[in-house]
Design an enzyme around this catalytic site. Structure first.
Site, PDB file in Angstrom:
ATOM      1  N   GLU A   1       6.931   2.788   5.234  1.00 51.33           N
ATOM      2  CA  GLU A   1       5.910   3.639   5.478  1.00 51.33           C
ATOM      3  C   GLU A   1       4.718   3.321   6.362  1.00 51.33           C
ATOM      4  O   GLU A   1       4.358   4.125   7.302  1.00 51.33           O
ATOM      5  CB  GLU A   1       5.293   4.064   3.916  1.00 51.33           C
ATOM      6  CG  GLU A   1       6.373   4.812   3.212  1.00 51.33           C
ATOM      7  CD  GLU A   1       5.587   4.956   1.853  1.00 51.33           C
ATOM      8  OE1 GLU A   1       4.421   4.644   1.791  1.00 51.33           O
ATOM      9  OE2 GLU A   1       6.435   5.759   0.927  1.00 51.33           O
TER      10      GLU A   1
ATOM     11  N   TYR B   1      10.672  -1.810  -3.346  1.00 42.21           N
ATOM     12  CA  TYR B   1       9.195  -1.233  -3.165  1.00 42.21           C
ATOM     13  C   TYR B   1       8.504  -2.017  -2.215  1.00 42.21           C
ATOM     14  O   TYR B   1       8.155  -1.074  -1.281  1.00 42.21           O
ATOM     15  CB  TYR B   1       8.508  -1.835  -4.538  1.00 42.21           C
ATOM     16  CG  TYR B   1       7.240  -0.934  -4.674  1.00 42.21           C
ATOM     17  CD1 TYR B   1       7.271   0.612  -4.364  1.00 42.21           C
ATOM     18  CD2 TYR B   1       6.199  -1.286  -5.490  1.00 42.21           C
ATOM     19  CE1 TYR B   1       6.104   1.098  -4.528  1.00 42.21           C
ATOM     20  CE2 TYR B   1       5.235  -0.707  -5.698  1.00 42.21           C
ATOM     21  CZ  TYR B   1       5.044   0.681  -5.332  1.00 42.21           C
ATOM     22  OH  TYR B   1       3.787   1.375  -5.583  1.00 42.21           O
TER      23      TYR B   1
END
EC number: 4.2.1.134
Length: 142
Positions: free
Chosen positions: A71, A64
């Site tokens: 991103e 995660y």
């Protein structure tokens, strides 16, 4: 004008796709989705191997943050181009009397990760504790 903008956008996509950060989030989210859908499939079949359950509630600890970092780094790498080109931005005057600055929007998206990421991450940690401790208790009672 439209034709040159498409060509310009295409070169931008090639530029961003060569960023290492793209590989970072693609690998993280690919592994995450494989684990998630394996978990759902085995759960539907009422035959969930412990390894799949463990992977679902453990590997996110690394994947995660890796995906989110990828991103954010990719968005950050795109910012100079977005600002210079005005990509996806709408300026005034126009017949709808509406403006939109994609560059500012991307910055706001990046800032939104500050309050949202910890909430989601700690929720998954809580779920992990609940699900895996329940599994351990169940194994001890057998």
């Amino acid at each position: 004008m439209v034709k040159s903008r498409i060509k310009f956008s295409h070169s931008f996509m090639e530029l961003v796709q060569t960023e290492d950060s793209v590989l970072l989030f693609v690998v993280a989210w690919t592994i995450t989705e494989i684990i998630r859908y394996s978990f759902y499939t085995f759960s539907l079949l009422n035959h969930l191997p412990y390894l799949i359950k463990w992977a679902r509630y453990t590997l996110f600890i690394i994947l995660y943050p890796m995906g989110v970092s990828g991103e954010l780094l990719t968005i950050y790498a795109a910012l100079p181009f977005v600002r210079q080109s005005g990509l996806y931005s709408i300026s005034l005057p126009n017949k709808y009397n509406f403006s939109f600055d994609y560059y500012t929007f991307l910055i706001l998206v990046m800032i939104s990760y500050i309050p949202i990421f910890p909430q989601l991450y700690f929720h998954m940690l809580h779920q992990r504790r609940k699900v895996l401790s329940h599994t351990e208790e169940h194994k001890k009672s057998e």
